[in-house]
Structure formats: structure tokens, C-alpha cells
Design a protein around this motif. Structure first.
Motif, PDB file in Angstrom:
ATOM      1  N   ASN A  89     -54.446  26.291 -45.479  1.00 34.68           N
ATOM      2  CA  ASN A  89     -53.242  26.972 -46.250  1.00 34.68           C
ATOM      3  C   ASN A  89     -51.904  26.339 -45.094  1.00 34.68           C
ATOM      4  N   ILE A  90     -52.378  26.486 -43.976  1.00 31.99           N
ATOM      5  CA  ILE A  90     -51.145  25.821 -43.097  1.00 31.99           C
ATOM      6  C   ILE A  90     -50.924  24.270 -43.498  1.00 31.99           C
ATOM      7  N   TYR A  91     -51.899  23.581 -43.581  1.00 34.72           N
ATOM      8  CA  TYR A  91     -51.526  22.226 -43.847  1.00 34.72           C
ATOM      9  C   TYR A  91     -51.278  22.057 -45.319  1.00 34.72           C
ATOM     10  N   CYS A  92     -51.163  22.903 -46.171  1.00 36.62           N
ATOM     11  CA  CYS A  92     -50.879  23.041 -47.509  1.00 36.62           C
ATOM     12  C   CYS A  92     -49.302  23.180 -47.379  1.00 36.62           C
ATOM     13  N   GLY A  93     -49.042  24.358 -46.723  1.00 36.77           N
ATOM     14  CA  GLY A  93     -47.586  24.515 -46.346  1.00 36.77           C
ATOM     15  C   GLY A  93     -46.777  23.498 -45.572  1.00 36.77           C
ATOM     16  N   ILE A  94     -47.278  22.642 -44.811  1.00 37.15           N
ATOM     17  CA  ILE A  94     -46.775  21.432 -44.339  1.00 37.15           C
ATOM     18  C   ILE A  94     -46.787  20.206 -45.185  1.00 37.15           C
TER      19      ILE A  94
END
Length: 392
Positions: free
Chosen positions: A245-250
Motif C-alpha cells: 500500500n505504500i507503493y500504491c500511494g507512491i
């Protein structure tokens, strides 16, 4: 900002914007996100996964993931750093809700302000958590750990360092033991190695263990080497879906940065902005179509976990597949955003330049692409993940 946040958001928009204003400084100075950390602590964010009856907000995995996606949109390294604390608390909460109170002490300590960190990564170990190059020796009152851990996020602030080691001479055969090293313990030192391409503010320094003592009260699990139980599978669920989800946010942030830039960019070969160039439109479509596939998959897997859906032995494959898809697709989206920026994204003053570097780090989080494909492939073929020999 187009997010898929539902329900209660812990962090205000104003606070998140303050985080965003500090990201560049942390990155340039290779400095820990101290001010963000203090703000997160004051806001109650570090206890969101503690059950309500124990003083927290009782967030499920699905709720935690959406909050992490939102935080990462503004401050990726901050989100990644606190992910290491929150996943420990979240998995302890899952076990607590399932009737396993063996880690209730973790929840009470987290509610009291203790900070948990992750010490799984080791050089030469491509199967973290399940196996270990670090050794664990049974001693009076606990275990002594010797080895070297890497990627130890939250190095300046952790108070409980989650680690595992191989107890080679355990009764009944080699076992992997999991415990939490107190900050005031003897026999370890933090080695400042963290000078990296991206995610610099996490300060994920190495930890050198030289018979570091973990008392019995801080031991969490003892399992046969290579074995897994609900504790181990929950580590992967909370850690990897948090990473994803962190990389989705990025990826969301990269899209939202480049689209207005394209609309405002002129060209000598066009009467209107570059938004009307067919190649640019194709690139934007590629980016948006790719982004559309990340969040729904992550939400689906996290919701299934939170709702207790029984995927049995397929759970590891579902978790690593979702993480791998998010990371690889984020990589593609940020690359496209950089290309569509027309060169301005190369400058250090442009946020895309940092996002480009931060996105590179996703492939280094477990499970890496090689292990993810092994897990998914073996699961699909009906091959037990613990079968020996591993190959052939």
C-alpha cells in the motif's frame, strides 16, 4: 488526490501536508523523520492497531493498509518506517482477537509507548523469518543471539527490536526462535550503514548482535526451522500488504504530480498543450490503466484477511502476489511519469526525482520477485512450500 480511503482517517490533511513539506529535507540530509515521528506519536497513529479495550483504535489489517496508503502519498519513507512498528502490533492484535493471548504484552507495551522494529533481513538468507543465519543459544533466563541484521528501520527510536535466530541444537531438531531485544540490552550495537538510493529517512541501519540477550518474557515463538504458524503467516500479511500500500500511494502521487504538469506544458509543434499530443495521451492512459489495478487487488486481499476468509495454504501466495504486483506496477507508473515529465523530473528540486528513487526500493522488501514467483508457482502446482529438496 484520488484515494480509496473509507471511514475514519487518523491523520488530518494539514498534518499530512506538514509531513510532505519535510520529506525533501529528510531525503537530502539522509536524516531520520524525527519530527514526523513525534507528530505521529502525538496523534495516536502508532497505536491504531491496538485493540480498543487495550487503549488503541482497533484497526483491522484492511483499515491499517488504507491509512498507510494515505500517509505514503505524502511521506513514503515515514510510512515505510512506521510500517515496521505497526505490523508487529497488528499481528499481535490479530492473534489476540483469535484467542491467542501470548503476545498481549506487546499490545500493552505498544499502548504504553514502546516502539517495535523489525530485524529479519540478513545477508545470504533469501527466506527471511523461516530460516536464519543469526544463531540463537539457549541460556539461563532466555536466549543469546549472534549475527548481523540489516534494513533495521527506526534505528534511532525503537525500544523493542523484533528478531529471529536459528537454535541449532534445540531438542527435537533445529528451531527458529523469535523474540524482541530491549533497547537497554547488552551485546548489540547499531552500525550506521544507511546511505541509500531511496527511502533514506527510514534510517534502516544494521544491528550487530554479539550474544545479545533476550529474556524469556520477550520471546514470542519457537518453531521448527522452515516451519510456519499463524504468527509467521501474520508477519507476512501485515508487513507485505503494508509495503504494497505504500507503493500504491507512491504511484498515486506520481500520477497526480505529472498530470497537471502535462496540461501546463507547451510545445512548438502544437497549438495547445502537450496534453493533446497522441504519444502523451497514450502514456497517460498506460499509467492510469496500470494504477487502476493496484488498489482493488490490495483492498480485496486485505479485506479477505480481515474478514477471516479461509484461503488455507494459498494465503502466502495471495499475499506475496499482491505485494509483487503493487511494487512492479508502481515502478512502471513512476517510470512513465518521469518520461512524461519531459526531463524536468530529473532535477533534484522535482518531487518526481525522489519518488523515482523511492519506488526502486520496493523490490528489496520481502518477498523479492524470485521468492514471490517460487511461492506462487509452487502453490499453483500443488507443491508444498516446505518440500525438500527445494529444487528438483
Amino acid at each position: 488526490m484520488d484515494t480509496m480511503i473509507a471511514g475514519y482517517d487518523v491523520l488530518s490533511d494539514d498534518l499530512l501536508k506538514r509531513f510532505a513539506g519535510r520529506v525533501g529535507t529528510y531525503d537530502r540530509e539522509n536524516r531520520f523523520f524525527k519530527e514526523d515521528f513525534e507528530d505521529l506519536k502525538r496523534s495516536g497513529y502508532l497505536t491504531i492497531c491496538v485493540p480498543k479495550e487495550l487503549g488503541g483504535k482497533g484497526f483491522s489489517l484492511a483499515e491499517f493498509c488504507r491509512q498507510q496508503r494515505r500517509l505514503a502519498y505524502y511521506a513514503p519513507a515515514t510510512a515505510l518506517g512506521v510500517n515496521m512498528h505497526l505490523y508487529w502490533v497488528g499481528l499481535a492484535a490479530d492473534l489476540y482477537r483469535a484467542g491467542d493471548r501470548s503476545l498481549e504484552w506487546m499490545l500493552r507495551e505498544a499502548a504504553a509507548g514502546e516502539i517495535f522494529a523489525a530485524g529479519h533481513a540478513e545477508r545470504g538468507n533469501d527466506i527471511p523469518v523461516l530460516l536464519a543465519t543469526t544463531t540463537a543459544k539457549k541460556v539461563d533466563g532466555g536466549f543469546a543471539f549472534t549475527g548481523r541484521k540489516m534494513f533495521g528501520s527506526l534505528a534511532p527510536v525503537w525500544t523493542r527490536y523484533g528478531l529471529h535466530g536459528l537454535w541449532a541444537d534445540a531438542p527435537g531438531g533445529p528451531k527458529v526462535v523469535h523474540g524482541f531485544l530491549p533497547r537497554n540490552a547488552k551485546g548489540y550495537r547499531i552500525v550506521e550503514t544507511w546511505d541509500t538510493l531511496g527511502m533514506r529517512a527510514t534510517r534502516s541501519d544494521d544491528v550487530l548482535l554479539e550474544e545479545a540477550f533476550v529474556p524469556e518474557k520477550y520471546m514470542a515463538r519457537t518453531l521448527p526451522a522452515g516451519g510456519a504458524d499463524a504468527f509467521v503467516v501474520a508477519i507476512f500479511a501485515w508487513a507485505l500488504l503494508g509495503f504494497a500500500n505504500i507503493y500504491c500511494g507512491i504511484a498515486e502521487r506520481a500520477r497526480d504530480l505529472v498530470l497537471p504538469a502535462i496540461k501546463g506544458k507547451g510545445s512548438m509543434g502544437l497549438t495547445r498543450s502537450m496534453a493533446y499530443h497522441p504519444g502523451v495521451q497514450h502514456g497517460v492512459a498506460e499509467m492510469v490503466m496500470a494504477l487502476d489495478t493496484i488498489a482493488p487487488l490490495l483492498d480485496h486481499v486485505a479485506n479477505d484477511w480481515s474478514n477471516g476468509v479461509d484461503h488455507g495454504a494459498a494465503w502466502p501466495a495471495k499475499i506475496v502476489s499482491a505485494k509483487a504486483h503493487a511494487v512492479e506496477t508502481c515502478w512502471k507508473i513512476v517510470d512513465l511519469a518521469m518520461e512524461l515529465s519531459g526531463g524536468t523530473g530529473m532535477f533534484r528540486s522535482n518531487e518526481l526525482e525522489r519518488l523515482f528513487r523511492d519506488a526502486r526500493c520496493g523490490r528489496f522488501h520481502p518477498a523479492n520477485a524470485i521468492l514471490a514467483h517460487e511461492i506462487v508457482g509452487k502453490t499453483a502446482l500443488g507443491i508444498d512450500l516446505g518440500e525438500q529438496p527445494r529444487w528438483g
